[in-house]
Enzyme design. Sequence first.
Site, mmCIF file in Angstrom:
data_model
loop_
_atom_site.group_PDB
_atom_site.id
_atom_site.type_symbol
_atom_site.label_atom_id
_atom_site.label_comp_id
_atom_site.label_asym_id
_atom_site.label_seq_id
_atom_site.Cartn_x
_atom_site.Cartn_y
_atom_site.Cartn_z
ATOM 1 N N TYR A 57 4.835 5.515 10.749
ATOM 2 C CA TYR A 57 5.216 4.115 10.968
ATOM 3 C C TYR A 57 6.030 3.499 9.836
ATOM 4 C CZ TYR A 57 0.774 3.504 8.366
ATOM 5 O OH TYR A 57 -0.249 3.577 7.442
ATOM 6 N N ARG A 107 0.867 -1.189 0.000
ATOM 7 C CA ARG A 107 0.000 0.000 0.000
ATOM 8 C C ARG A 107 0.897 1.230 0.000
ATOM 9 N NH1 ARG A 107 -1.142 2.658 4.513
ATOM 10 N NH2 ARG A 107 -1.162 0.864 5.920
ATOM 11 N N HIS A 137 -3.503 4.233 4.944
ATOM 12 C CA HIS A 137 -4.559 3.236 5.121
ATOM 13 C C HIS A 137 -5.893 3.811 4.665
ATOM 14 C CE1 HIS A 137 -6.806 -0.058 6.869
ATOM 15 N NE2 HIS A 137 -7.539 0.820 7.537
#
Length: 369
Positions: free
Chosen positions: A276, A263, A267
């Site tokens: 992150y 990805r 998200h």
Amino acid sequence: MSPPDSSLVEGLKEPLQVLAPDGTRTANELLDPHLGDIDETVLTDLFIDMSIVRRIDTEAVALQRQGELGLWPPLLGQEGAQIGLARAINDDDFIFSSYREQALAWCRGVEPAEMLSVWRGTTFSGWDPHRRHMTTPQIIIGAQALHAAGYAMAITGAGGSEIAIACFGDGATSQGDLNEGLVFASAFNAPVVFFCQNNQYAISEPVAVQSRVPLALRPTGFGIPSLRVDGNDVLAVRAATRIAADRARSGGGPTFIEAVTYRMGPHTTSDDPTRYRDQAELEHWAARCPIARVESHLESTGAPIESIRAEARIRSDAVAKDLRAAITTMTPPPAHTLFEQVYASEHAPLRRQRREAELLEASLAPEGS
């Protein structure tokens, strides 16, 4: 304790691949027999499909940033996995999706307004699943695996020839619903394909934290064979899907496909992925772009790449225009539609709730209106 049966997994050490990141076509004994129809026309269509879907994603993110959508779950980087699946199944096969399968929706003929409406908040679902042979976005992680398994069991009972496909991300493999779906599918030999897009993160949790072994090993504990493929290789996914679909149609039961992808975006548009993951990781995966590798392969074969690129731009621009036009037509639905299509048939409690809502709405109306 015995380890899972790794003999049920193909591609365990390295994901199965047909197109390398630089576009080079490599031989694969398992996948090649299922790619006999690949020619310049098919490759061009796949390239255009992925290009259009990427543009849909880009436009939808922009619309959300402009306040036109409440939320959007980007699929940037996962185009190869979804188009490879969508273009390898039959029109009447039923897709049970999560909330990031816009490429599958595109291939199923979902209109721009239908695709955006749930994220704008003007509908409770988006499109007619029976007409599209695809469920609307499923937000509950993994729940669609149960729906797909049950639908597949019903297909067997009715003597149908279609199959069910459950689409989910890596995070869903840690959910009870998915594992229960695997149990039922295995026990009843249901004609279902479990399609996992391992995009490396369950929201912000890396897959290495979720599982100490490749995800493709998990279904082997239920006796379900797995195919682990390069999810950024549209041809590898297409071939793996055909293998799994043929197995399901011939009475062989369920198959699990782990499409190893990434990805590239957040998200959802409310997420900040810089918290992150780092730039080096993004660059690593950017070099494995599913669209770029098909483009490079087409160019290496002598295909008229400039005209192919031009066609992709023209069609992508047209879809982007339709998306923006659709926004202007979306208005909030009447309040009473909340009670429609909740159940297959209306019953007394639902009628009572509808009446109570009508009375409440009437009490809030200005006097004399």
